[in-house]
Design a protein around this motif. Structure first.
Motif, PDB file in Angstrom:
ATOM      1  N   PHE A  46       2.257   1.356   2.272  1.00 33.73           N
ATOM      2  CA  PHE A  46       2.550   0.390   1.205  1.00 33.73           C
ATOM      3  C   PHE A  46       3.049   1.104  -0.045  1.00 33.73           C
ATOM      4  CE2 PHE A  46       1.411  -2.130  -2.505  1.00 33.73           C
ATOM      5  CZ  PHE A  46       1.951  -3.374  -2.177  1.00 33.73           C
ATOM      6  N   LEU A  47       2.378   2.187  -0.422  1.00 32.59           N
ATOM      7  CA  LEU A  47       2.803   2.934  -1.605  1.00 32.59           C
ATOM      8  C   LEU A  47       4.230   3.447  -1.452  1.00 32.59           C
ATOM      9  CD1 LEU A  47      -0.400   5.060  -2.378  1.00 32.59           C
ATOM     10  CD2 LEU A  47       0.298   2.901  -3.427  1.00 32.59           C
ATOM     11  N   SER A  48       4.570   3.885  -0.256  1.00 30.48           N
ATOM     12  CA  SER A  48       5.879   4.479  -0.025  1.00 30.48           C
ATOM     13  C   SER A  48       6.995   3.449  -0.020  1.00 30.48           C
ATOM     14  CB  SER A  48       5.868   5.231   1.315  1.00 30.48           C
ATOM     15  OG  SER A  48       7.099   5.854   1.545  1.00 30.48           O
ATOM     16  N   TRP A  59       4.397 -13.155  -1.235  1.00 33.49           N
ATOM     17  CA  TRP A  59       3.038 -13.510  -0.820  1.00 33.49           C
ATOM     18  C   TRP A  59       2.733 -13.030   0.593  1.00 33.49           C
ATOM     19  CZ3 TRP A  59       2.400 -16.259   3.599  1.00 33.49           C
ATOM     20  CH2 TRP A  59       3.456 -17.064   4.054  1.00 33.49           C
ATOM     21  N   ALA A  60       3.754 -12.905   1.449  1.00 34.85           N
ATOM     22  CA  ALA A  60       3.549 -12.469   2.822  1.00 34.85           C
ATOM     23  C   ALA A  60       3.250 -10.974   2.907  1.00 34.85           C
ATOM     24  CB  ALA A  60       4.775 -12.802   3.663  1.00 34.85           C
ATOM     25  N   VAL A  61       3.519 -10.253   1.827  1.00 34.83           N
ATOM     26  CA  VAL A  61       3.174  -8.829   1.746  1.00 34.83           C
ATOM     27  C   VAL A  61       1.900  -8.639   0.939  1.00 34.83           C
ATOM     28  CG1 VAL A  61       3.920  -6.581   0.861  1.00 34.83           C
ATOM     29  CG2 VAL A  61       5.567  -8.096   2.006  1.00 34.83           C
ATOM     30  N   VAL A  62       1.864  -9.219  -0.255  1.00 32.89           N
ATOM     31  CA  VAL A  62       0.745  -9.003  -1.175  1.00 32.89           C
ATOM     32  C   VAL A  62      -0.551  -9.617  -0.637  1.00 32.89           C
ATOM     33  CG1 VAL A  62      -0.143  -9.485  -3.494  1.00 32.89           C
ATOM     34  CG2 VAL A  62       2.256  -8.812  -3.178  1.00 32.89           C
ATOM     35  N   GLY A  63      -0.465 -10.856  -0.103  1.00 34.10           N
ATOM     36  CA  GLY A  63      -1.672 -11.535   0.377  1.00 34.10           C
ATOM     37  C   GLY A  63      -2.409 -10.757   1.457  1.00 34.10           C
ATOM     38  N   PRO A  64      -1.750 -10.419   2.592  1.00 32.70           N
ATOM     39  CA  PRO A  64      -2.444  -9.639   3.617  1.00 32.70           C
ATOM     40  C   PRO A  64      -2.921  -8.275   3.124  1.00 32.70           C
ATOM     41  CG  PRO A  64      -0.474 -10.640   4.530  1.00 32.70           C
ATOM     42  CD  PRO A  64      -0.427 -10.865   3.044  1.00 32.70           C
ATOM     43  N   HIS A  65      -2.147  -7.655   2.201  1.00 29.64           N
ATOM     44  CA  HIS A  65      -2.549  -6.306   1.770  1.00 29.64           C
ATOM     45  C   HIS A  65      -3.782  -6.348   0.862  1.00 29.64           C
ATOM     46  CE1 HIS A  65      -1.584  -2.153   2.231  1.00 29.64           C
ATOM     47  NE2 HIS A  65      -1.671  -1.929   0.935  1.00 29.64           N
ATOM     48  N   ILE A  66      -4.013  -7.449   0.178  1.00 26.59           N
ATOM     49  CA  ILE A  66      -5.258  -7.596  -0.578  1.00 26.59           C
ATOM     50  C   ILE A  66      -6.442  -7.505   0.374  1.00 26.59           C
ATOM     51  CG2 ILE A  66      -6.682  -9.219  -1.906  1.00 26.59           C
ATOM     52  CD1 ILE A  66      -4.085 -10.246  -3.182  1.00 26.59           C
ATOM     53  N   LEU A  67      -6.362  -8.224   1.505  1.00 25.95           N
ATOM     54  CA  LEU A  67      -7.434  -8.181   2.500  1.00 25.95           C
ATOM     55  C   LEU A  67      -7.547  -6.789   3.124  1.00 25.95           C
ATOM     56  CD1 LEU A  67      -9.607  -9.686   4.118  1.00 25.95           C
ATOM     57  CD2 LEU A  67      -7.819 -10.326   5.764  1.00 25.95           C
ATOM     58  N   PHE A  68      -6.402  -6.156   3.403  1.00 27.31           N
ATOM     59  CA  PHE A  68      -6.417  -4.791   3.955  1.00 27.31           C
ATOM     60  C   PHE A  68      -7.139  -3.844   3.010  1.00 27.31           C
ATOM     61  CE2 PHE A  68      -4.895  -0.580   4.868  1.00 27.31           C
ATOM     62  CZ  PHE A  68      -4.701  -0.545   6.248  1.00 27.31           C
ATOM     63  N   LEU A  69      -6.834  -3.957   1.715  1.00 22.86           N
ATOM     64  CA  LEU A  69      -7.460  -3.064   0.735  1.00 22.86           C
ATOM     65  C   LEU A  69      -8.935  -3.374   0.527  1.00 22.86           C
ATOM     66  CD1 LEU A  69      -6.326  -0.664  -1.022  1.00 22.86           C
ATOM     67  CD2 LEU A  69      -4.692  -1.898   0.372  1.00 22.86           C
ATOM     68  N   PHE A  70      -9.353  -4.632   0.685  1.00 23.71           N
ATOM     69  CA  PHE A  70     -10.785  -4.943   0.646  1.00 23.71           C
ATOM     70  C   PHE A  70     -11.481  -4.177   1.766  1.00 23.71           C
ATOM     71  CE2 PHE A  70     -14.638  -7.189   1.696  1.00 23.71           C
ATOM     72  CZ  PHE A  70     -15.151  -7.591   0.467  1.00 23.71           C
ATOM     73  N   ARG A  84       9.740  -5.137   7.316  1.00 20.04           N
ATOM     74  CA  ARG A  84       9.268  -4.988   8.698  1.00 20.04           C
ATOM     75  C   ARG A  84       8.651  -3.622   8.983  1.00 20.04           C
ATOM     76  NH1 ARG A  84      13.671  -8.475  10.173  1.00 20.04           N
ATOM     77  NH2 ARG A  84      15.075  -6.694  10.110  1.00 20.04           N
ATOM     78  N   THR A  85       9.375  -2.549   8.642  1.00 21.79           N
ATOM     79  CA  THR A  85       8.876  -1.204   8.954  1.00 21.79           C
ATOM     80  C   THR A  85       7.559  -0.937   8.254  1.00 21.79           C
ATOM     81  OG1 THR A  85      11.145  -0.408   9.233  1.00 21.79           O
ATOM     82  CG2 THR A  85       9.430   1.243   8.903  1.00 21.79           C
ATOM     83  N   MET A  86       7.482  -1.268   6.983  1.00 18.87           N
ATOM     84  CA  MET A  86       6.254  -1.062   6.215  1.00 18.87           C
ATOM     85  C   MET A  86       5.101  -1.852   6.823  1.00 18.87           C
ATOM     86  SD  MET A  86       5.588  -1.868   2.173  1.00 18.87           S
ATOM     87  CE  MET A  86       5.505  -3.657   2.428  1.00 18.87           C
ATOM     88  N   ALA A  87       5.338  -3.123   7.164  1.00 22.05           N
ATOM     89  CA  ALA A  87       4.266  -3.973   7.685  1.00 22.05           C
ATOM     90  C   ALA A  87       3.775  -3.491   9.041  1.00 22.05           C
ATOM     91  CB  ALA A  87       4.763  -5.413   7.782  1.00 22.05           C
ATOM     92  N   ILE A  88       4.681  -3.069   9.910  1.00 25.80           N
ATOM     93  CA  ILE A  88       4.274  -2.573  11.233  1.00 25.80           C
ATOM     94  C   ILE A  88       3.453  -1.296  11.093  1.00 25.80           C
ATOM     95  CG2 ILE A  88       5.170  -1.578  13.378  1.00 25.80           C
ATOM     96  CD1 ILE A  88       7.515  -3.589  13.129  1.00 25.80           C
ATOM     97  N   THR A  89       3.841  -0.418  10.177  1.00 22.07           N
ATOM     98  CA  THR A  89       3.079   0.820   9.952  1.00 22.07           C
ATOM     99  C   THR A  89       1.679   0.509   9.443  1.00 22.07           C
ATOM    100  OG1 THR A  89       5.149   1.953   9.409  1.00 22.07           O
ATOM    101  CG2 THR A  89       3.110   3.054   8.790  1.00 22.07           C
TER     102      THR A  89
END
Length: 407
Positions: free
Chosen positions: A230-232, A306-317, A369-374
């Motif tokens: 995500f950072l990259s 929202w399709a990136v930020v929303g799931p990543h909030i849960l990932f970071l939790f 796509r690439t970021m989300a799959i990684t």
């Protein structure tokens, strides 16, 4: 001098450890501008992040064992001195090549903060309490990545991208003063280790044969690779592709870091009640679900913030739980070489994360796509490491204890 067990010492250790997130997150909003200013492409600017992580990983192999011999404090002072000089080099870099060199040297100096901060907690608090203390340290640290992109966006707007690195130099100078004047040495003299190469290599070999050490390290490193992906890629995806302004990007980043902050608080609060391994199962399931959701949305053509930020909030939790608990689990059985254990842990964490970031940069197609799959792969491997490595270890330990009681 501060007392080792005082809350102020924990805050100082958190501030020292926060150097890593600050050095990676503060310049994220400036990456597209830096590419233009230095007349280079996004892949080269993304390389400054991957190269930083690679240098960070390499440096950890040295600073931990050296601190096991000479103490944590002098090695941190040397590291922050190098970080200060390298930050000035980055600020005045005339080309991308000079910036890459400065980022690599920054990493070599900055590695001392996180590695030795973790080791110091193990020195002071022991194997059980370290997980709780690391959780609350992570909560304090979460302020750094939350504020860093917003501060970076503000500096970019008013003073240019160079000011980001000047501020990092000021931060390093303040930490140097605190280390020199206030910070006591946490490693007792009777626990010092030799720095002979054969001793260091023997410690690393011993750690790599510990199934639990490898398992906890892989859980952390896989989750961290999702964060690093995500950072990259996030600034190019959210700013260039989805059209967010640097300030909007910073606000989204605050929401994401709030997820991490909440996860670390949850980890600290329920560390004793639920136990390390139950927390890790819950957290790795959460990371896997969040990453998979983001990947499916991206593959399905839903290219909205929202399709990136929303799931990543849960990932970071989930990762907010994973990070302190896996650190404590890896360091717990190794008090005699906590610096070496922290070094190897950090080396593997950063190496795997750098590979994830390199994948995002290499295969970036302009979409999410690439970021989300990684990110999804990072969550899935983290869960697999728990199920295949840590759960069998816990089961064997319970059977062994039961047999001992029956005997």
């Amino acid at each position: 001098m501060l007392r080792l067990t005082s809350p102020a010492t924990i805050i100082v250790l958190a501030a020292l450890t926060a150097l890593g997130p600050l050095a990676t997150d503060m310049y994220l909003p400036a990456m597209p501008v830096m590419a233009e200013a230095l007349n280079t492409g996004p892949d080269q600017v993304q390389l400054t992040l991957s190269l930083y992580m690679a240098g960070f990983a390499m440096a950890q192999l040295f600073c931990g064992p050296i601190s096991d011999r000479f103490g944590r404090r002098p090695v941190m002072i040397a590291g922050f001195t190098l970080f200060l000089a390298a930050s000035l080099l980055c600020a005045f870099a005339p080309s991308i090549e000079w910036l890459l060199a400065g980022r690599f040297l920054q990493a070599f100096g900055g590695a001392a903060g996180p590695v030795l901060g973790r080791a110091a907690v193990r020195d002071i608090y022991g194997p059980v309490e370290a997980g709780r203390v690391l959780s609350y340290m992570a909560s304090t640290m979460a302020m750094a990545p939350a504020l860093a992109p917003v501060v970076g966006a503000g500096l970019l707007l008013f003073f240019g991208w160079e000011s980001v690195f000047l501020l990092l130099a000021v931060y390093a100078a303040i930490m140097l003063l605190i280390l020199a004047l206030l910070m006591p040495e946490p490693l007792p003299a009777d626990r010092r280790q030799s720095v002979a190469p054969r001793v260091i290599l023997a410690n690393y070999r011993m750690l790599l044969t510990q199934r639990s050490f490898v398992g906890y390290t892989l859980i952390n490193a896989s989750g961290f690779s999702g964060l690093f992906a995500f950072l990259s890629g996030s600034s190019f995806v959210l700013i260039e592709y989805m059209g967010l302004s640097p300030f909007q990007y910073g606000i989204g980043f605050i929401l994401i870091v709030a997820g991490f902050f909440s996860g670390t608080l949850f980890s600290g609060r329920y560390s004793h009640r639920l136990g390390r391994d139950r927390l890790l199962l819950m957290a790795t399931l959460m990371c896997t679900f969040a990453g998979t959701t983001m990947a499916l949305l991206a593959i399905g053509g839903v290219h909205q913030p929202w399709a990136v930020v929303g799931p990543h909030i849960l990932f970071l939790f989930g990762f907010g739980i994973v990070m302190p608990q896996s650190m404590a689990g890896a360091l717990a059985p190794n008090p005699q070489c906590a610096g070496s254990a922290s070094s190897l842990f950090g080396f593997l964490q950063m190496t795997i994360a750098a590979l994830g970031g390199a994948l995002v940069g290499q295969f970036h197609d302009g979409t999410s796509r690439t970021m989300a799959i990684t990110i999804a792969l990072g969550g899935g491997v983290s869960l697999a490491a728990y199920l295949r490595l840590i759960r069998p270890c816990r089961r064997e330990a319970r059977i062994s204890r039961a047999n001992c009681r029956q005997g």
